[in-house]
Design a protein around this motif. Structure first.
Motif, mmCIF file in Angstrom:
data_model
loop_
_atom_site.group_PDB
_atom_site.id
_atom_site.type_symbol
_atom_site.label_atom_id
_atom_site.label_comp_id
_atom_site.label_asym_id
_atom_site.label_seq_id
_atom_site.Cartn_x
_atom_site.Cartn_y
_atom_site.Cartn_z
ATOM 1 N N PHE A 122 -63.626 26.437 -100.187
ATOM 2 C CA PHE A 122 -62.200 26.721 -100.014
ATOM 3 C C PHE A 122 -61.343 25.777 -100.865
ATOM 4 O O PHE A 122 -60.415 25.147 -100.367
ATOM 5 N N HIS A 166 -60.123 34.828 -99.221
ATOM 6 C CA HIS A 166 -60.738 34.127 -98.095
ATOM 7 C C HIS A 166 -60.088 34.572 -96.780
ATOM 8 O O HIS A 166 -60.779 34.819 -95.788
ATOM 9 N N VAL A 217 -58.153 27.634 -100.729
ATOM 10 C CA VAL A 217 -58.246 28.863 -99.951
ATOM 11 C C VAL A 217 -57.367 29.924 -100.633
ATOM 12 O O VAL A 217 -56.281 29.621 -101.126
ATOM 13 N N TYR A 241 -67.703 31.104 -91.027
ATOM 14 C CA TYR A 241 -67.404 31.449 -92.409
ATOM 15 C C TYR A 241 -67.310 30.116 -93.129
ATOM 16 O O TYR A 241 -66.370 29.362 -92.947
ATOM 17 N N GLY A 259 -67.617 27.630 -96.650
ATOM 18 C CA GLY A 259 -67.382 27.617 -98.084
ATOM 19 C C GLY A 259 -66.749 26.315 -98.504
ATOM 20 O O GLY A 259 -66.593 25.389 -97.705
#
Length: 168
Positions: free
Chosen positions: A10, A17, A13, A6, A8
């Motif tokens: 973030f 998420h 976060v 996963y 990204g």
């Protein structure tokens, strides 16, 4: 072992998420939570090191995911996501979708990803209604006004980091 990623930014976060992490963890044996670092892009609200720290601390709020914490390694990568997947035997690319515009972007990327790494399966997880409108941009805006609503969308450690960053 079924290994997933996963990826990204973030920054920061959010509980959205964490929801994707929880549900992705039900699909794979190991879910790598990775911050994509693009050397051509400078900045971000939080430095990458702080984002890693906030992800690690936020995962402590997920005692209910039913797996050993070691099944959720956190780190960074640079370069193309599909290259990382091939190099590290990652078979599942977990993607969270909040709204139609997320789907459109991810769908376009999916075509290229399949071409580059047909052995990597992309799994789209649609956000539940309570998380569909959470974005890191919205979170940062709420923090700039020190809104109490912030606590509804991020873990306590992220609230603290955001409020501290907005003191200046």
């Amino acid at each position: 072992m079924k290994r997933g990623i996963y990826a990204g930014s973030f920054d920061p976060v959010t509980l959205g998420h964490l929801d994707v992490i929880r549900r992705g963890g039900l699909i794979v044996d190991e879910l790598r939570i990775m911050i994509g670092v693009n050397p051509k892009k400078v900045g971000g609200f939080f430095k990458v090191e702080k984002r890693l720290e906030l992800i690690e601390e936020s995962l402590e709020h997920m005692k209910w995911f039913g797996k050993d914490r070691s099944a959720f390694p956190v780190g960074t990568f640079s370069g193309l996501l599909m290259d990382y997947c091939k190099t590290h035997a990652v078979a599942f690319n977990i993607r969270g979708l909040r709204a139609a515009q997320d789907f459109n972007y991810e769908f376009e990327m999916h075509g290229t990803n399949v071409d580059m790494a047909p052995e990597v399966n992309t799994v789209f997880l649609v956000a539940p209604p309570s998380f569909q409108f959470i974005s890191s941009t919205t979170i940062k805006e709420l923090a700039s006004y020190r809104s109490p609503a912030l606590r509804k969308y991020v873990t306590p450690c992220v609230v603290g980091a955001l409020l501290e960053a907005n003191q200046a």
